[in-house]
Design a protein around this motif. Sequence first.
Motif, mmCIF file in Angstrom:
data_model
loop_
_atom_site.group_PDB
_atom_site.id
_atom_site.type_symbol
_atom_site.label_atom_id
_atom_site.label_comp_id
_atom_site.label_asym_id
_atom_site.label_seq_id
_atom_site.Cartn_x
_atom_site.Cartn_y
_atom_site.Cartn_z
ATOM 1 N N ARG A 268 0.858 -1.205 -0.013
ATOM 2 C CA ARG A 268 0.032 -0.183 0.010
ATOM 3 C C ARG A 268 0.859 1.264 -0.025
ATOM 4 N N ILE A 269 0.419 2.280 -0.739
ATOM 5 C CA ILE A 269 1.107 3.508 -0.632
ATOM 6 C C ILE A 269 0.216 4.528 -0.139
ATOM 7 N N TRP A 270 0.792 5.439 0.627
ATOM 8 C CA TRP A 270 0.127 6.343 1.492
ATOM 9 C C TRP A 270 0.793 7.767 1.325
ATOM 10 N N ASP A 271 0.127 8.892 1.573
ATOM 11 C CA ASP A 271 0.511 10.444 1.578
ATOM 12 C C ASP A 271 0.889 10.592 3.002
ATOM 13 N N LEU A 272 2.220 10.701 3.254
ATOM 14 C CA LEU A 272 2.771 10.773 4.633
ATOM 15 C C LEU A 272 2.131 11.915 5.549
ATOM 16 N N ALA A 273 1.970 12.866 4.611
ATOM 17 C CA ALA A 273 1.425 14.135 5.224
ATOM 18 C C ALA A 273 0.011 14.005 6.004
ATOM 19 N N ASP A 274 -0.916 13.390 5.344
ATOM 20 C CA ASP A 274 -2.245 13.375 5.926
ATOM 21 C C ASP A 274 -2.818 11.854 6.274
#
Length: 319
Positions: A268-274
């Motif tokens: 899985r890939i996540w936006d680290l900021a939110d």
Amino acid sequence: MAPDGRLDDLAVVEVDGAPLVVCTGFYKLWSWAPLRDEWLERPLAYAFAEDPLAAQYPDAENDVDSVAVAVSDGRVVLAAGGDEQGAAIWNLDSGELLRGTTYGEPYVSSVATVKGAGPPLFVASSGVHWDGVRLWGPSGEEPPVELDAGPIWGLATASIDGRSLVVGGGEEGVEVWNAANGEQVASFPVDDEQRAYAVALSQLDGRPVVVAGTDSGKVYVFDLSGDEGDDPIHEPSTGHEGGINALDIALAGDRVALVTGGEDGTVRIWDLADGRQIGPPLTGHDGSVEAVVVTTMRDRPVALTAGRDGVVRVWDLTL
């Protein structure tokens, strides 16, 4: 020859301007040059060869399921250990043992290369086998440096603001140390009855951050500058059905992306900021994902993942 069987860990180093992937599983070690798609099995001298007791076990093999690599004086140096073997260091190309281990040394749950200037330095932890974290280099003349810690399962390192930092995930949360002096920089708790198997260090909007993936499938992001105290910068991210075994961080476009691999066989890939997931889960592995490493191929960010199915998969992180 590509590996046959499960893969436990991956490490990547740049050699002659191209990535070289080192992977291990089932007592074997391989290298893979992805731009040439060249696989080589890499025999290693027995790590206990310098121990007088080694003569009693003439047919014994290395047990390496955690690996780290670095380039030193033009050679690729490999550090590795396993569930029944302490950490040792080899010359990858020749298989020569540079720093051995003994039967009395603690076993290894995780090993990583310390990021920063100077000669290669590695860090190792041992999960439940012993409390603490050790820093050591290829020279057998220098004893390892002990970092005060409880049982640590996962390790990662980064060079941030001129400091070589080490982060470890354990039974009670996440700890961060300065590799130069061994001092603890920070400590962050995770929810009760969670163990942090996978950790990473990065920067987000100019702030140093610590990332932890737990055995309950949650992802925590903590502010290392102290502005948020011990609280994560946003609610823990969820999505994996089961524990998170490995993670790494990449710059993907104008976003800092987190890549996780889990017991559920997904990446899985996540936006680290939110903390929001980017796109659907990436599927294809048949079984648990045990290793995630981010690197660059032909100027594009990619994630390399491997696991119980013995397959290394490459995912394009261009977002």
